[in-house]
Structures are given as structure tokens and as C-alpha cells.
Design a protein around this motif. Structure first.
Motif, PDB file in Angstrom:
ATOM      1  N   LEU A  39      41.399  61.948 -27.899  1.00  0.00           N
ATOM      2  CA  LEU A  39      40.737  61.431 -29.537  1.00  0.00           C
ATOM      3  C   LEU A  39      42.590  61.661 -30.283  1.00  0.00           C
ATOM      4  CD1 LEU A  39      37.257  61.793 -29.253  1.00  0.00           C
ATOM      5  CD2 LEU A  39      38.599  59.454 -29.125  1.00  0.00           C
ATOM      6  N   ALA A  40      42.671  62.526 -30.211  1.00  0.00           N
ATOM      7  CA  ALA A  40      43.632  63.117 -30.683  1.00  0.00           C
ATOM      8  C   ALA A  40      45.107  62.354 -30.690  1.00  0.00           C
ATOM      9  CB  ALA A  40      43.596  64.702 -30.912  1.00  0.00           C
ATOM     10  N   ALA A  41      45.201  62.260 -29.763  1.00  0.00           N
ATOM     11  CA  ALA A  41      46.619  61.435 -29.496  1.00  0.00           C
ATOM     12  C   ALA A  41      46.175  60.419 -29.406  1.00  0.00           C
ATOM     13  CB  ALA A  41      46.576  62.006 -27.442  1.00  0.00           C
ATOM     14  N   LEU A  42      45.478  59.443 -30.209  1.00  0.00           N
ATOM     15  CA  LEU A  42      45.112  58.279 -30.543  1.00  0.00           C
ATOM     16  C   LEU A  42      45.051  58.111 -31.368  1.00  0.00           C
ATOM     17  CD1 LEU A  42      42.923  57.233 -27.346  1.00  0.00           C
ATOM     18  CD2 LEU A  42      44.905  56.693 -26.975  1.00  0.00           C
ATOM     19  N   VAL A  43      44.749  58.917 -32.589  1.00  0.00           N
ATOM     20  CA  VAL A  43      44.026  58.859 -33.752  1.00  0.00           C
ATOM     21  C   VAL A  43      45.633  58.087 -34.337  1.00  0.00           C
ATOM     22  CG1 VAL A  43      42.582  60.188 -33.952  1.00  0.00           C
ATOM     23  CG2 VAL A  43      44.569  60.649 -34.691  1.00  0.00           C
ATOM     24  N   ASP A  44      44.846  57.143 -35.552  1.00  0.00           N
ATOM     25  CA  ASP A  44      46.107  57.072 -36.543  1.00  0.00           C
ATOM     26  C   ASP A  44      46.835  58.035 -37.994  1.00  0.00           C
ATOM     27  OD1 ASP A  44      43.904  56.416 -38.037  1.00  0.00           O
ATOM     28  OD2 ASP A  44      44.061  54.522 -37.916  1.00  0.00           O
ATOM     29  N   ARG A  45      46.868  57.737 -39.121  1.00  0.00           N
ATOM     30  CA  ARG A  45      47.384  57.796 -40.186  1.00  0.00           C
ATOM     31  C   ARG A  45      46.126  58.748 -40.912  1.00  0.00           C
ATOM     32  NH1 ARG A  45      52.427  59.219 -40.961  1.00  0.00           N
ATOM     33  NH2 ARG A  45      54.141  57.537 -40.304  1.00  0.00           N
ATOM     34  N   ALA A  46      45.127  57.845 -40.240  1.00  0.00           N
ATOM     35  CA  ALA A  46      43.478  58.204 -41.103  1.00  0.00           C
ATOM     36  C   ALA A  46      42.850  59.428 -40.248  1.00  0.00           C
ATOM     37  CB  ALA A  46      43.193  57.285 -41.583  1.00  0.00           C
ATOM     38  N   GLN A  47      43.158  59.118 -39.051  1.00  0.00           N
ATOM     39  CA  GLN A  47      42.664  60.246 -38.208  1.00  0.00           C
ATOM     40  C   GLN A  47      41.170  59.880 -37.342  1.00  0.00           C
ATOM     41  OE1 GLN A  47      43.637  63.518 -36.971  1.00  0.00           O
ATOM     42  NE2 GLN A  47      45.731  62.878 -38.807  1.00  0.00           N
ATOM     43  N   ARG A  48      42.458  58.228 -37.457  1.00  0.00           N
ATOM     44  CA  ARG A  48      40.586  57.400 -36.328  1.00  0.00           C
ATOM     45  C   ARG A  48      41.245  56.818 -35.663  1.00  0.00           C
ATOM     46  NH1 ARG A  48      37.331  53.380 -40.521  1.00  0.00           N
ATOM     47  NH2 ARG A  48      37.237  56.052 -41.498  1.00  0.00           N
ATOM     48  N   CYS A  49      40.794  56.338 -33.971  1.00  0.00           N
ATOM     49  CA  CYS A  49      40.625  55.831 -33.279  1.00  0.00           C
ATOM     50  C   CYS A  49      39.651  54.779 -32.890  1.00  0.00           C
ATOM     51  CB  CYS A  49      41.430  56.625 -32.184  1.00  0.00           C
ATOM     52  SG  CYS A  49      40.255  57.644 -31.680  1.00  0.00           S
ATOM     53  N   HIS A  50      39.689  54.158 -31.930  1.00  0.00           N
ATOM     54  CA  HIS A  50      38.596  52.771 -31.416  1.00  0.00           C
ATOM     55  C   HIS A  50      38.859  53.025 -29.964  1.00  0.00           C
ATOM     56  CE1 HIS A  50      39.201  51.778 -35.449  1.00  0.00           C
ATOM     57  NE2 HIS A  50      40.503  52.121 -35.716  1.00  0.00           N
ATOM     58  N   PRO A  51      38.657  54.230 -29.317  1.00  0.00           N
ATOM     59  CA  PRO A  51      38.918  53.936 -28.051  1.00  0.00           C
ATOM     60  C   PRO A  51      37.551  52.948 -27.202  1.00  0.00           C
ATOM     61  CG  PRO A  51      39.779  55.836 -28.496  1.00  0.00           C
ATOM     62  CD  PRO A  51      39.190  54.871 -29.623  1.00  0.00           C
ATOM     63  N   SER A  52      37.640  52.964 -26.151  1.00  0.00           N
ATOM     64  CA  SER A  52      36.279  52.238 -25.406  1.00  0.00           C
ATOM     65  C   SER A  52      35.957  53.529 -24.650  1.00  0.00           C
ATOM     66  CB  SER A  52      35.990  51.151 -24.534  1.00  0.00           C
ATOM     67  OG  SER A  52      36.745  51.536 -23.349  1.00  0.00           O
TER      68      SER A  52
END
Length: 91
Positions: free
Chosen positions: A32-45
Motif C-alpha cells: 500500500l505504501a508503494a502505491l500511495v499518492d501525495r495524500a497517502q491514499r491509494c485504490h488497489p483492489s
């Protein structure tokens, strides 16, 4: 060094939280940390997380519940099929 090739995990996560949630949850957290954007948010299934880590979907689901219960991740249901995950600050 901020070219996207590095991932930093805090010492708090490594030495305190990992002991509580286990290595599987730590692996999910790191992905998840590898996928987050600048807002510390990500959307993987969950299917994507499972296939990337070589885990079952139910194992990923349990890991996400542990991460949420430990205060590392907040899960926001955006719609029936879309969930976002936000990494929370550690102390």
C-alpha cells in the motif's frame, strides 16, 4: 533520492506495529505504501494486492482488517466496488 524507486517504512512500523500485526500484514502495508499518492491514499483492489503478493484474497482481507484495527490504515468505501486506503501517521 525521491525518484519513486525507494520506499520508506518508519521504525515505529517495523519495530512496534509489525510485532502486533505480523509479517503478512506488514507486506500488505508496504505494498500500500508503494502505491500511495501525495495524500497517502491509494485504490488497489484486494485481488490486485493478493496477486501481487502471492496471497489469497481472504488473507489480504484479514491483513487489511488488522492494519485498520492497529491504526495504520483507514479504509474508505467509495462505492460498492471501490475502496480507498489511506496510510495514517504513526507515533
Amino acid at each position: 533520492m525521491n525518484d519513486g524507486a525507494w520506499l520508506w517504512v518508519t521504525k515505529t512500523v517495523m519495530f512496534q506495529v509489525a510485532r502486533k500485526v505480523g509479517l503478512t500484514s506488514l507486506g500488505v502495508y508496504c505494498l500500500l505504501a508503494a502505491l500511495v499518492d501525495r495524500a497517502q491514499r491509494c485504490h488497489p483492489s484486494q485481488d490486485y494486492l493478493a496477486s501481487t503478493l502471492g496471497l489469497s484474497r481472504s488473507t489480504v482481507s484479514r491483513a487489511l482488517m488488522l492494519l485498520e484495527a492497529s491504526g495504520l490504515v483507514r479504509k474508505d468505501k467509495n462505492s460498492r466496488h471501490h475502496t480507498s486506503y489511506t496510510l495514517l501517521k504513526t507515533r
